[in-house]
Scaffold this active site. Structure first.
Site, PDB file in Angstrom:
ATOM      1  N   TYR A 155      47.879 -11.658 108.581  1.00 10.80           N
ATOM      2  CA  TYR A 155      48.677 -12.717 107.934  1.00 10.80           C
ATOM      3  C   TYR A 155      47.746 -13.890 107.565  1.00 10.80           C
ATOM      4  O   TYR A 155      47.985 -14.611 106.611  1.00 10.80           O
ATOM      5  CB  TYR A 155      49.834 -13.152 108.830  1.00 10.80           C
ATOM      6  CG  TYR A 155      50.915 -13.899 108.079  1.00 10.80           C
ATOM      7  CD1 TYR A 155      51.608 -13.284 107.036  1.00 10.80           C
ATOM      8  CD2 TYR A 155      51.242 -15.213 108.398  1.00 10.80           C
ATOM      9  CE1 TYR A 155      52.591 -13.958 106.334  1.00 10.80           C
ATOM     10  CE2 TYR A 155      52.235 -15.900 107.711  1.00 10.80           C
ATOM     11  CZ  TYR A 155      52.900 -15.267 106.679  1.00 10.80           C
ATOM     12  OH  TYR A 155      53.881 -15.951 105.984  1.00 10.80           O
ATOM     13  N   LYS A 162      51.689 -21.489 106.907  1.00 13.65           N
ATOM     14  CA  LYS A 162      53.018 -21.630 107.529  1.00 13.65           C
ATOM     15  C   LYS A 162      52.996 -22.679 108.644  1.00 13.65           C
ATOM     16  O   LYS A 162      53.972 -23.401 108.835  1.00 13.65           O
ATOM     17  CB  LYS A 162      53.528 -20.288 108.056  1.00 13.65           C
ATOM     18  CG  LYS A 162      53.908 -19.281 106.972  1.00 13.65           C
ATOM     19  CD  LYS A 162      54.937 -19.788 105.972  1.00 13.65           C
ATOM     20  CE  LYS A 162      55.468 -18.657 105.097  1.00 13.65           C
ATOM     21  NZ  LYS A 162      56.309 -19.181 103.983  1.00 13.65           N
TER      22      LYS A 162
HETATM   23  P1  NAD Z   1      59.690 -12.849  97.180  1.00 14.64           P
HETATM   24  O1  NAD Z   1      58.475 -12.251  96.605  1.00 14.64           O
HETATM   25  O2  NAD Z   1      60.993 -12.343  96.707  1.00 14.64           O
HETATM   26  O3  NAD Z   1      59.670 -14.442  97.032  1.00 14.64           O
HETATM   27  C1  NAD Z   1      58.485 -15.190  96.921  1.00 14.64           C
HETATM   28  C2  NAD Z   1      58.707 -16.105  95.740  1.00 14.64           C
HETATM   29  O4  NAD Z   1      57.640 -17.033  95.573  1.00 14.64           O
HETATM   30  C3  NAD Z   1      58.824 -15.326  94.423  1.00 14.64           C
HETATM   31  O5  NAD Z   1      60.059 -15.604  93.814  1.00 14.64           O
HETATM   32  C4  NAD Z   1      57.682 -15.883  93.592  1.00 14.64           C
HETATM   33  O6  NAD Z   1      57.986 -15.937  92.206  1.00 14.64           O
HETATM   34  C5  NAD Z   1      57.548 -17.271  94.194  1.00 14.64           C
HETATM   35  N1  NAD Z   1      56.293 -17.914  93.826  1.00 14.64           N
HETATM   36  C6  NAD Z   1      55.026 -17.565  94.116  1.00 14.64           C
HETATM   37  N2  NAD Z   1      54.141 -18.388  93.518  1.00 14.64           N
HETATM   38  C7  NAD Z   1      54.881 -19.308  92.830  1.00 14.64           C
HETATM   39  C8  NAD Z   1      54.556 -20.414  91.990  1.00 14.64           C
HETATM   40  N3  NAD Z   1      53.285 -20.756  91.707  1.00 14.64           N
HETATM   41  N4  NAD Z   1      55.588 -21.128  91.452  1.00 14.64           N
HETATM   42  C9  NAD Z   1      56.875 -20.796  91.698  1.00 14.64           C
HETATM   43  N5  NAD Z   1      57.243 -19.752  92.487  1.00 14.64           N
HETATM   44  C10 NAD Z   1      56.246 -19.018  93.029  1.00 14.64           C
HETATM   45  O7  NAD Z   1      59.561 -12.632  98.776  1.00 14.64           O
HETATM   46  P2  NAD Z   1      60.378 -13.257  99.990  1.00 14.64           P
HETATM   47  O8  NAD Z   1      60.048 -12.392 101.138  1.00 14.64           O
HETATM   48  O9  NAD Z   1      61.781 -13.472  99.606  1.00 14.64           O
HETATM   49  O10 NAD Z   1      59.655 -14.655 100.220  1.00 14.64           O
HETATM   50  C11 NAD Z   1      60.313 -15.898 100.217  1.00 14.64           C
HETATM   51  C12 NAD Z   1      59.804 -16.780 101.356  1.00 14.64           C
HETATM   52  O11 NAD Z   1      60.174 -16.175 102.596  1.00 14.64           O
HETATM   53  C13 NAD Z   1      58.290 -16.959 101.397  1.00 14.64           C
HETATM   54  O12 NAD Z   1      57.998 -18.291 101.734  1.00 14.64           O
HETATM   55  C14 NAD Z   1      57.893 -16.034 102.526  1.00 14.64           C
HETATM   56  O13 NAD Z   1      56.705 -16.469 103.129  1.00 14.64           O
HETATM   57  C15 NAD Z   1      59.072 -16.193 103.450  1.00 14.64           C
HETATM   58  N6  NAD Z   1      59.234 -15.151 104.471  1.00 14.64           N
HETATM   59  C16 NAD Z   1      59.279 -13.834 104.122  1.00 14.64           C
HETATM   60  C17 NAD Z   1      59.410 -12.857 105.107  1.00 14.64           C
HETATM   61  C18 NAD Z   1      59.422 -11.391 104.754  1.00 14.64           C
HETATM   62  O14 NAD Z   1      59.096 -10.578 105.617  1.00 14.64           O
HETATM   63  N7  NAD Z   1      59.797 -10.997 103.558  1.00 14.64           N
HETATM   64  C19 NAD Z   1      59.506 -13.243 106.444  1.00 14.64           C
HETATM   65  C20 NAD Z   1      59.478 -14.608 106.761  1.00 14.64           C
HETATM   66  C21 NAD Z   1      59.341 -15.553 105.767  1.00 14.64           C
HETATM   67  O1  0WE Z   2      55.134 -14.599 103.942  1.00 15.02           O
HETATM   68  C1  0WE Z   2      55.077 -13.391 103.821  1.00 15.02           C
HETATM   69  C2  0WE Z   2      54.369 -12.760 102.636  1.00 15.02           C
HETATM   70  C3  0WE Z   2      53.661 -13.772 101.818  1.00 15.02           C
HETATM   71  C4  0WE Z   2      52.786 -13.262 100.729  1.00 15.02           C
HETATM   72  C5  0WE Z   2      52.757 -11.958 100.263  1.00 15.02           C
HETATM   73  C6  0WE Z   2      51.913 -11.614  99.209  1.00 15.02           C
HETATM   74  C7  0WE Z   2      51.792 -10.212  98.694  1.00 15.02           C
HETATM   75  C8  0WE Z   2      51.299 -10.163  97.273  1.00 15.02           C
HETATM   76  C9  0WE Z   2      51.965 -14.192 100.149  1.00 15.02           C
HETATM   77  N1  0WE Z   2      51.134 -13.885  99.144  1.00 15.02           N
HETATM   78  C10 0WE Z   2      51.112 -12.632  98.656  1.00 15.02           C
HETATM   79  N2  0WE Z   2      50.258 -12.369  97.621  1.00 15.02           N
HETATM   80  C11 0WE Z   2      50.272 -11.191  96.945  1.00 15.02           C
HETATM   81  O2  0WE Z   2      49.463 -10.991  96.025  1.00 15.02           O
HETATM   82  N3  0WE Z   2      55.636 -12.603 104.794  1.00 15.02           N
HETATM   83  C12 0WE Z   2      56.176 -13.238 105.980  1.00 15.02           C
HETATM   84  C13 0WE Z   2      55.651 -11.135 104.752  1.00 15.02           C
HETATM   85  C14 0WE Z   2      54.434 -10.644 105.468  1.00 15.02           C
HETATM   86  O3  0WE Z   2      53.227 -10.625 104.866  1.00 15.02           O
HETATM   87  C15 0WE Z   2      52.302 -10.170 105.793  1.00 15.02           C
HETATM   88  C16 0WE Z   2      52.954  -9.892 106.995  1.00 15.02           C
HETATM   89  C17 0WE Z   2      54.318 -10.200 106.794  1.00 15.02           C
HETATM   90  C18 0WE Z   2      55.415 -10.093 107.792  1.00 15.02           C
HETATM   91  C19 0WE Z   2      50.926  -9.990 105.659  1.00 15.02           C
HETATM   92  C20 0WE Z   2      50.203  -9.491 106.746  1.00 15.02           C
HETATM   93  C21 0WE Z   2      50.846  -9.230 107.940  1.00 15.02           C
HETATM   94  C22 0WE Z   2      52.219  -9.410 108.084  1.00 15.02           C
END
Ligand code: NAD
Ligand code: 0WE
Length: 255
Positions: A155, A162
């Site tokens: 991560y 974060k």
């Molecule tokens: P997602 O890919 O659907 O959402 C990420 C969003 O970030 C996308 O809509 C993307 O367009 C937007 N984004 C990235 N760069 C940007 C920029 N320059 N300007 C505007 N928007 C931008 O994935 P998600 O999992 O729904 O992620 C949403 C949030 O939840 C993130 O902050 C992620 O870290 C957090 N999160 C995700 C998980 C998981 O496991 N999926 C767990 C905990 C927290």
């Molecule tokens: O916040 C996240 C993912 C955030 C994320 C994911 C990507 C994939 C594509 C940020 N930047 C990018 N850039 C890309 O080009 N999560 C909480 C999901 C997540 O991501 C991981 C996790 C978990 C959970 C990455 C490594 C280990 C665990």
């Protein structure tokens, strides 16, 4: 109808799996008027398709790397809605290569980008939202992950981002509390979204959670949306600066 008569803006809808989309849908079901933003042309069609399922939402492009995009979005919201009751920040980004290998190899540019997009954007958005919330107060919500509190393999720079995001929530809560504005974070367990699709070994992470979390299962977008509904609504009127885990209890486990 917990959000009847309220208006909100949701950042971070990429597709139907996005956590931000699950929250937008739930908010709309509870009577909220919604503005949705999408990152850019690449995601425009997706956003339009999803927006069409809501009742007359405002749909706006916004790349949070650009100050002028953020300013324009809030000008439009002011024009259309007048006032704002809540903001959802569902944005996170790091370069793909930074989410592989060891944190110690993080580049200066990779670190800058992760902080700019995933952390600073919340503060910039809060600054613009606050004047529109002044009269009735408001609720600002971001999405975070346990990797900001503990080391989760790969991560990496997102974990450092974060941690900074979690601390931004506390500083913003302290700054904006006098104005009746609450700022909180939801810490979701791993969920297969677009942001997760790019991560190698994500299925292993999900499996580990199923085998070790107190509830012995993964969490869903709907469960995150239900907790978000609480934090966006007046049910949480006494809660600010809080980080609420929606992760089957995984964060309490030591081994
Ligand atoms: P997602 O890919 O659907 O959402 C990420 C969003 O970030 C996308 O809509 C993307 O367009 C937007 N984004 C990235 N760069 C940007 C920029 N320059 N300007 C505007 N928007 C931008 O994935 P998600 O999992 O729904 O992620 C949403 C949030 O939840 C993130 O902050 C992620 O870290 C957090 N999160 C995700 C998980 C998981 O496991 N999926 C767990 C905990 C927290
Ligand atoms: O916040 C996240 C993912 C955030 C994320 C994911 C990507 C994939 C594509 C940020 N930047 C990018 N850039 C890309 O080009 N999560 C909480 C999901 C997540 O991501 C991981 C996790 C978990 C959970 C990455 C490594 C280990 C665990």
């Amino acid at each position: 109808m917990l959000l009847n008569g309220k208006t909100g803006i949701v950042f971070g809808v990429a597709n139907k799996r996005s956590l931000a989309w699950a929250i937008a849908k739930r908010a709309a079901e509870h009577g909220a008027k919604i503005a949705l933003t999408y990152q850019g042309e690449r995601l425009k069609e997706n956003a339009e398709e999803l927006a069409a399922t809501l009742d007359n939402p405002l749909l706006l492009p916004c790349d949070v790397a650009k100050d002028e995009d953020i300013a324009t979005v809030f000008e439009s919201v002011k024009e259309h809605f007048g006032a704002l009751d809540f903001v959802v920040h569902g944005i996170g980004f790091a370069l793909k290569e930074e989410l592989q290998g060891d944190y110690v190899n993080t580049s200066r540019e990779g670190h800058r980008i992760a902080q700019d997009i995933s952390v600073y954007s919340l503060t910039a958005i809060a600054k613009h939202a606050a004047p529109l919330m002044e009269e009735r107060g408001g609720s600002i919500l971001t999405l975070t992950y346990l990797g900001g509190e503990r080391v989760i393999p790969h991560y990496n720079v997102m974990g450092v981002a974060k941690a900074a995001l979690d601390m931004s929530v506390r500083y913003l809560a302290a700054d904006l509390g006098q104005r009746g504005i609450r700022v909180n974070a939801l810490s979701a367990g791993p969920i297969k979204t677009l942001a997760a699709a790019g991560i190698s070994g994500f299925n292993k992470i999900l499996e580990h959670m199923r085998n070790n979390a107190p509830l012995r299962r993964n969490v869903t977008q709907d469960e995150v949306a239900d907790a978000a509904l609480f934090l966006l609504s007046d049910l949480s009127r006494g809660v600010t600066g809080e980080l609420l885990h929606v992760d089957s209890g995984y964060h309490v486990v030591g081994m």
